[in-house]
Design a protein around this motif. Structure first.
Motif, short mmCIF file in Angstrom:
data_model
loop_
_atom_site.label_atom_id
_atom_site.label_comp_id
_atom_site.label_asym_id
_atom_site.label_seq_id
_atom_site.Cartn_x
_atom_site.Cartn_y
_atom_site.Cartn_z
N ASP A 97 8.85 8.63 2.79
CA ASP A 97 9.86 9.49 2.36
C ASP A 97 10.44 8.92 1.00
O ASP A 97 11.63 9.22 0.72
CB ASP A 97 11.05 9.83 3.22
N TYR A 98 9.82 8.12 0.20
CA TYR A 98 10.14 7.43 -0.95
C TYR A 98 10.15 8.68 -2.04
O TYR A 98 9.46 9.33 -2.24
CB TYR A 98 9.35 6.20 -1.41
N PRO A 99 11.30 8.50 -3.22
CA PRO A 99 12.44 7.69 -2.97
C PRO A 99 13.29 8.13 -1.94
O PRO A 99 13.52 9.38 -1.76
CB PRO A 99 12.99 7.58 -4.36
N ILE A 154 22.55 -2.27 -8.04
CA ILE A 154 21.40 -3.16 -7.31
C ILE A 154 20.14 -2.19 -7.04
O ILE A 154 18.86 -3.06 -6.69
CB ILE A 154 21.87 -3.78 -6.14
N GLY A 155 20.24 -1.06 -7.39
CA GLY A 155 18.80 -0.29 -7.14
C GLY A 155 18.75 -0.10 -5.38
O GLY A 155 19.84 0.16 -4.84
N ASP A 156 17.57 0.32 -5.01
CA ASP A 156 17.55 0.30 -3.53
C ASP A 156 17.76 -0.73 -2.58
O ASP A 156 17.10 -1.77 -2.82
CB ASP A 156 16.04 1.38 -3.13
N VAL A 157 18.03 -0.53 -1.26
CA VAL A 157 18.19 -1.54 -0.52
C VAL A 157 16.99 -1.03 0.88
O VAL A 157 17.16 0.25 1.25
CB VAL A 157 19.32 -1.49 0.20
N ASP A 167 0.86 -1.12 -0.13
CA ASP A 167 0.17 0.18 0.01
C ASP A 167 0.87 1.29 0.01
O ASP A 167 0.49 2.31 -0.72
CB ASP A 167 -1.14 0.14 1.11
N GLY A 168 1.99 1.10 0.66
CA GLY A 168 2.62 2.32 0.82
C GLY A 168 4.08 2.63 -0.04
O GLY A 168 4.42 3.83 -0.29
N CYS A 169 4.42 1.32 -0.67
CA CYS A 169 5.88 1.65 -0.99
C CYS A 169 5.50 1.37 -2.67
O CYS A 169 4.86 0.38 -3.07
CB CYS A 169 6.70 0.34 -0.67
N PRO A 170 5.83 2.06 -3.57
CA PRO A 170 5.62 2.01 -5.07
C PRO A 170 6.65 1.22 -5.73
O PRO A 170 7.26 1.66 -6.77
CB PRO A 170 5.86 3.40 -5.56
N VAL A 171 6.81 -0.20 -5.32
CA VAL A 171 7.70 -1.02 -5.98
C VAL A 171 7.05 -2.32 -6.18
O VAL A 171 5.96 -2.74 -5.44
CB VAL A 171 8.93 -1.44 -5.16
N SER A 172 7.25 -3.23 -7.11
CA SER A 172 6.40 -4.12 -7.49
C SER A 172 7.08 -5.48 -7.34
O SER A 172 8.47 -5.75 -7.44
CB SER A 172 6.06 -4.18 -9.03
N GLY A 173 6.36 -6.70 -7.03
CA GLY A 173 6.89 -7.93 -6.85
C GLY A 173 7.82 -8.48 -7.80
O GLY A 173 9.09 -8.99 -7.42
N PRO A 174 7.55 -8.46 -8.90
CA PRO A 174 8.36 -9.35 -9.78
C PRO A 174 9.83 -8.78 -10.08
O PRO A 174 10.85 -9.63 -10.43
CB PRO A 174 7.65 -8.76 -11.51
N SER A 175 10.12 -7.82 -9.50
CA SER A 175 11.71 -7.27 -9.56
C SER A 175 12.25 -7.51 -8.11
O SER A 175 13.44 -6.99 -8.20
CB SER A 175 11.68 -5.69 -10.06
#
Length: 241
Positions: free
Chosen positions: A155-157, A136-139, A92-100
């Motif tokens: 506070d993303y990103p 690696i992108g974000d941790v 709900d809060g983090c704009p990242v998706s499962g497949p990646s």
């Protein structure tokens, strides 16, 4: 002289008869008597690999929490690929998706007798180490929701590299999640599992809280069985994930 030749021939006939057909065949087909190595490959058992289990990164005794001694174990589960942490507030809060995504679960288990101060609390921070690749992108670090702590990625990103928890139930085990948000790509379809051991974790602010008064007691590290204490804080741990 003729009698001598006849005697030799007769003697040879007796020898051939006594040797049997095998000797005659050997004389007739000497090339077939050469032993040839077997062309069949040796049969070997297929190797069996046990599924990976949790790895203990911290095992230590603690004091300061009550009348009896306490013990803390921190373990890291195997890497999960293409999934989000298993609580809906994350999605709900983090704009990242499962497949990646890839993540590992980090489990904090407290045992012993803390008296009235039964709720374990701590901070976990995870950052790239010297050997961590730069692509690696974000941790991100996340613990499951609790009262007053159920909104994520405000506070993303980027993703937050630190989170804290307070275990307010009776299970005495708390699980956090360390996430790589760009682990699975066209260039790395299997993910980046090798990256996780290069990340550096810091576990600090170890304490227990009274469930009613919210009064805290700091916990002090005593006998360390597994793990490395931080150079700037002997009651904290700094170590590879």
């Amino acid at each position: 002289m003729i009698r001598g030749v006849r005697a030799v021939v007769a003697l040879l006939a007796v020898v051939l008869t006594a040797a049997g057909c095998g000797f005659v065949d050997a004389m007739a087909h000497p090339e077939e008597q050469t032993t040839q190595p077997s062309s069949a490959a040796p049969v070997t058992a297929a190797p069996t690999t046990a599924p990976p289990g949790p790895v203990t990164i911290v095992s230590t005794d603690l004091t300061g929490g009550g009348p009896g001694g306490l013990h803390l174990d921190v373990t890291v589960d195997p890497v999960r690929t293409g999934l989000v942490p298993p609580f809906p507030e994350f999605s709900d809060g983090c704009p990242v998706s499962g497949p990646s995504l890839q993540y590992v679960a980090v489990n904090f288990s407290l045992s012993g007798n803390p008296g009235d101060y039964w709720g374990l609390a701590a901070h976990l921070t995870v950052t790239p180490g010297a050997a961590t690749p730069g692509d690696i992108g974000d941790v991100g670090v996340f613990f499951g929701p609790s009262p007053g702590h159920d909104v994520y990625c405000t506070d993303y990103p980027p993703l937050p590299t630190s989170d804290r928890f307070w275990e307010q139930g009776m299970q005495h085990v708390v699980t956090g999640y360390v996430v790589l948000d760009q682990a699975v790509t066209a260039a790395t379809p299997q993910g980046r599992a090798e990256v996780f051991p290069t990340l550096q974790a810091r576990i600090d602010h170890l304490r227990v809280k009274d469930g009613q008064t919210l009064v805290e007691r700091e916990l002090h590290v005593t006998a360390v069985r597994t793990g490395t204490q931080c150079p700037d804080d002997p009651d904290a741990f700094c170590l590879p994930l």
